[in-house]
Design a protein around this motif. Structure first.
Motif: not given
Ligand SMILES: Nc1ncnc2c1ncn2[C@@H]1O[C@H](COP(=O)(O)OS(=O)(=O)O)[C@@H](OP(=O)(O)O)[C@H]1O
Length: 268
Positions: A1-25
């Motif tokens: 989680x970042x507190x930047x007023x944009x999504x530079x890091x968060x997009x990478x976080x979301x990408x990783x998270x989605x892949x982690x969720x599909x791996x677990x499933x």
């Protein structure tokens, strides 16, 4: 989680998270559950309470962040140096001397804290980076103009150093140090009056003011400030103000009218 007023890091976080969720499933029997966004946020801060307090990061050092910023959010609206105080050391004089230089440009004034923005030390910090940047004018010459701000209470704030180094890590810092006894004496020469108490209990305040000023003889404000003592101008004012308050709905329509009404005994 970042507190930047944009999504530079968060997009990478979301990408990783989605892949982690599909791996677990795909590869485990674990059942994934989620909650509505607000409840999820509460849960998140329950687990990571240290992140409740934001720490705004510098958006200017990462090209991805700079690329997706709008024009108004240019890094040119951040100060290149800050004067951090402490209070009563001559910060106002230094501020005014700096303003005399044609290339040194200060923040715009604040309606509440005048020439100081007071961003890094208190609750203004939670208003965000855009709020802070809105105090800085667009420099007419980006290469030579130097923006700065002076907030004398940054010096003694525990939060200010980490917040400032996170948002403006390259900013230079100026502090003024003088003999602490001079500062103490300067504070000693200053009396702060509680405006609310001045309304509710003026006599006690006036006793304090007299003590502070060392005036003599000691005037009895408790006696003078009574409605019954109407012979004195103060008594008249008090009586007028009492009347004004009692009938303000009918006759006092604005603050100006109230003022004129209160001053009436003196203007006759
Ligand atoms: N060059 C110059 N010109 C005018 N005043 C000067 C200067 N240098 C220092 N001072 C003294 O600085 C004291 C006020 O300090 P600050 O401006 O930092 O005060 S504040 O924190 O903003 O209230 C205040 O001190 P006191 O007069 O003792 O209160 C000023 O007199």
């Amino acid at each position: 989680m970042t507190h930047l007023s944009n999504y530079g890091n968060d997009r990478l976080g979301l990408y990783t998270f989605v892949n982690l969720a599909s791996f677990v499933q795909s590869w485990t029997n674990l059942k994934l559950q989620t909650l509505p966004p607000v409840q999820l946020a509460h849960k998140y801060f329950e687990l990571f309470s240290e992140q409740k307090d934001p720490l705004w990061q510098n958006p200017c050092d990462d090209r991805r962040h700079r690329d997706i910023w709008s024009r108004e959010k240019t890094c040119d609206h951040l100060p290149k140096f800050i004067v951090i105080g402490p209070q009563k050391t001559g910060t106002t004089a230094l501020y005014l001397f700096l303003l005399m230089h044609p290339s040194i440009i200060s923040n715009l004034p604040s309606p509440k804290t005048f020439e100081e923005v007071q961003f890094f030390n208190g609750n203004n910090y939670h208003k965000g980076i855009d709020w802070y940047m809105s105090f800085f004018p667009t420099p007419s010459n980006i290469t030579t103009d130097i923006l700065f701000e002076k907030s004398a209470n940054y010096f003694h704030s525990e939060d200010a150093p980490k917040r400032a180094s996170s948002l403006i890590p390259k900013a230079k810092i100026i502090t003024i140090l003088i003999d602490p006894s001079d500062r103490a004496y300067s504070w000693y020469q200053l009396l702060i009056i509680d405006g609310q108490q001045l309304r509710s209990d003026p006599a006690s305040i006036m006793d304090e003011v007299q003590k502070f000023l060392g005036v003599s003889p000691h005037y009895n404000y408790s006696e003078a400030l009574t409605a019954s003592n109407i012979a004195s101008p103060l008594g008249k004012l008090l009586k007028a103000s009492k009347t004004a308050l009692l009938c303000k709905k009918e006759i006092v329509k604005s603050k100006l009218e109230m003022y004129l009404f209160l001053m009436y005994p003196f203007n006759q």
